[in-house]
Design an enzyme around this catalytic site. Structure first.
Site, PDB file in Angstrom:
ATOM      1  N   GLU A 456      -0.757  15.182 -41.573  1.00  9.41           N
ATOM      2  CA  GLU A 456       0.651  15.066 -41.948  1.00  9.41           C
ATOM      3  C   GLU A 456       1.044  16.132 -42.966  1.00  9.41           C
ATOM      4  OE1 GLU A 456       2.442  13.270 -40.189  1.00  9.41           O
ATOM      5  OE2 GLU A 456       0.824  12.171 -39.199  1.00  9.41           O
ATOM      6  N   ASP A 530       2.417  14.960 -30.702  1.00  9.15           N
ATOM      7  CA  ASP A 530       2.840  16.335 -31.000  1.00  9.15           C
ATOM      8  C   ASP A 530       2.700  17.227 -29.766  1.00  9.15           C
ATOM      9  OD1 ASP A 530       3.144  15.441 -33.615  1.00  9.15           O
ATOM     10  OD2 ASP A 530       1.117  16.054 -34.174  1.00  9.15           O
TER      11      ASP A 530
END
Length: 649
Positions: A456, A530
């Site tokens: 992250e 992603d």
């Protein structure tokens, strides 16, 4: 009161059905109980030798029915053809046994020998014709059919007298299911309750004016529009607009769904369309609202089998005929709503049927603020609730999404035993709706948690250092829904997207996997979402938007939705290979670019990941302390710092 009466009728129906079931069970029990038991010949001759058989009936030379005697008393005499055997009084017993025989002559000889040997008076009869007459059938089954007829007559009379109840649709299956609202109904929704959607409201307000004062528009020779089609994503307010029209028009308003026309029986859909328009003409001027019209309005001839009957197509044909068959001055307007306009039949969309197409888009920033104001007016709020900030935090949200956020924030505040809803509750509600339920008790290994934190932090670092990436709001490694961590952004609201902007978005999405490879020298499955988004983004650049130099200014997008992109690709195998290569090239270039950015800022990346491990949730201000002020494009800078004021006319 009406619901109570309906429940009483329903209860009576089930009582009658239970009584009928009991009679039916008794009948079949009696039928099964009276059937003869099958035995073999040896058993029969054993019974016969004991003198218990009164008579046998040989039917069709192959089946023998056995009737036994019933010992009642020792009275001598004969009465009504009944028998006295050895001074004892007997009466015929119902049919008891049956068995099959092979050779009739052999059986008959053996039977006669037993009679002589045991001095029996057993009778034998032969029947070779059909003995089941109409009289016998009535005696056996007549009572059952009489009860059945009485039951249904009684049931139908009750349905006819009450006008409803179970089964009433048998008589009204071809009737319209539209719900009628008129000026006497308490329809409270008005245009004041519809926030935003100014363009759409203006269009439908004009439709109301057509019906209230048609002479204003027809005195110059114009014609009243026959239909208006509301098109928009789910939750944008199409049905709400229709409710507002019903509340404002003060004319009869018929409301139903497209699926209300569909039925398994042939011809029912077309019949319901005819009945709907007949009722509408009687109530003219009025409005018909058909929600989810794509249920019957799909393009014809796509999936029908040759020679088969397509009930949906028949229903659509009838709808087309009724809409085109209106008299010019009947003052009946059809409103319809759909989020699948690409699959509607062209004949339905042409002028003369739906003269107007009204787009209901997701609300913009100012419209979201108005929608928040509508839903917040009934909530008890604390002073720290910032409506402008909430509107900025919800780009792309529909009106239904915003209503859900307001309701969810109230539930969260009540769960925490608060007397009012504060700003934090709204943020938690947004997180809950976007990311899912927070899983505080989920067990995560320390090494996995560290990998998640760096993943992250990688997203946040790359997005902070790229010019066109979405501005960061916060980062969290608290699991929500299916995600183990997430980075929250504030997407820029723009109508057009450039090539550089799309590349920066791909690069930021790949920042998580890049960080894993740099820090841990390995990659994990955590980048699934992603990679999915990156692949779709790169594919759209090459195949849809024509942003690839090698493919050129070509788009294979089909806006009509008639062709299935996955099964009938509109390009050759050679072009498909080039497309695959270019998609892979775009992703590889941005992956290397994200790794380069992270390697140049590896120390700051580690500082951000360590702070995330310590706090679990960090915000934009925490990232700013590590990386310094970020340089935004002018449009995003203005959006974050200066709320857009409405332009006065």
């Amino acid at each position: 009161m009406t619901n109570k009466k309906a429940r009483n009728r329903n209860n009576f129906f089930w009582i009658y059905a239970a009584i009928f079931s009991i009679f039916l069970g008794i009948f079949f029990f009696k039928s099964s109980f009276s059937r003869p038991k099958k035995i073999d010949q040896d058993t029969f001759f054993e019974i016969l030798s004991r003198g218990e058989v009164q008579k046998i009936v040989v039917k069709h030379k192959e089946i023998v029915y056995v009737y036994l005697k019933r010992n009642l008393s020792s009275i001598n005499g004969i009465k009504n053809g009944q028998h006295i055997i050895n001074g004892r009084y007997f009466i015929s017993q119902p049919l008891q046994y049956e068995f099959e025989i092979g050779d009739l002559q052999f059986f008959q000889k053996k039977f006669e020998k037993f009679k002589e040997k045991y001095n029996l008076d057993t009778l034998i009869e032969f029947k070779n014709q059909q003995e089941y007459t109409l009289t016998k059938f009535f005696l056996d089954y007549g009572i059952f059919f009489i009860l059945l007829i009485i039951f249904w007559i009684f049931l139908f009379k009750r349905i006819g007298s009450t006008g409803g109840g179970p089964g009433s649709q048998i008589f009204n299956i071809g009737k319209s299911r539209a719900k009628l609202f008129n000026e006497n109904d308490d329809v409270k929704t008005t245009f004041k309750d519809v926030a935003g959607l100014e363009g759409a409201k203006e269009e439908v307000q004009e439709i109301v004016e057509f019906l209230k004062s048609p002479q204003k528009y027809t005195k110059l020779g114009g014609k009243i529009p026959k239909g208006a089609l509301l098109i928009g994503q789910p939750g944008t307010g199409k049905t709400l607009l229709a409710k507002a029209v019903a509340g404002e028009a003060k004319v009869p308003f018929f409301s139903l769904s497209g699926s209300d026309f569909v039925e398994m029986f042939v011809g029912v859909g077309a019949s319901r369309v005819r009945d709907l328009f007949e009722k509408a003409k009687e109530k003219s001027p009025c409005i018909i609202f058909i929600d989810e019209i794509d249920a019957i309005g799909r393009t014809r001839g796509k999936s029908s089998i040759a020679g088969s009957n397509d009930e949906r197509e028949n229903t659509l044909n009838q709808l087309l005929t009724e809409m085109d068959g209106f008299d010019t001055y009947t003052n009946v307007i059809v409103l319809a709503a759909t989020n699948r306009s690409d699959i509607l039949d062209n004949a339905l969309l042409r002028p003369g049927r739906f003269d107007r197409t009204i787009l209901v888009d997701p609300p913009e920033l100012n419209e979201r603020k108005e929608i928040f104001d509508v839903h917040l007016k009934n909530l008890i709020l604390s002073d720290d609730v910032d409506v402008d900030f909430l509107a900025k935090q919800t780009p792309g949200f529909s009106g239904a999404d915003i209503a859900n956020i307001c309701n969810e924030s109230a539930l969260i505040a009540a769960r925490k035993d608060r007397n009012e809803i504060n700003h934090e509750d709204f943020l938690d509600a947004i997180d809950r709706i976007i990311g899912g339920l927070e899983k505080k008790n989920k067990v995560i290994k320390p090494e996995e948690k560290k990998r998640i934190a760096y993943h992250e932090a990688g997203h946040a670092t790359v997005s902070w250092l790229l010019k066109y990436a979405s501005p960061l709001v916060k980062i969290t490694i608290v699991p929500r829904g299916r995600s183990l961590g997430s980075a929250w952004y504030l997407p820029e609201e723009r109508q057009l997207t450039t090539l550089d902007q799309m590349k920066d978005e791909i690069c930021a999405l790949l920042g998580g996997r890049s960080a894993e490879e740099i820090i841990f020298r390995s990659i994990s499955t955590g980048a699934l979402n992603d990679l999915e988004r990156v692949t779709k983004q790169a594919q759209s650049m090459v195949v849809i938007f024509g942003l690839n130099k090698k493919i050129g200014n070509i788009s294979y997008y089909d806006s009509t939705g008639q062709n299935d992109f996955f099964f009938s690709k509109p390009y050759s195998e050679k072009t498909a290979q080039i497309i695959d290569e270019e998609i892979s090239k775009i992703i590889s270039e941005q992956y290397e670019r994200s790794k380069k950015i992270l390697k140049n800022n590896e120390i700051k990346l580690s500082m951000l990941a360590n702070e995330l491990l310590e706090k679990e949730v960090i915000f934009r201000e925490d990232v700013k302390k590590i990386f310094g002020e970020r340089t935004f494009p002018d449009e995003v800078e203005n959006m974050l710092n200066n709320p857009i004021e409405p332009i006065s006319s």
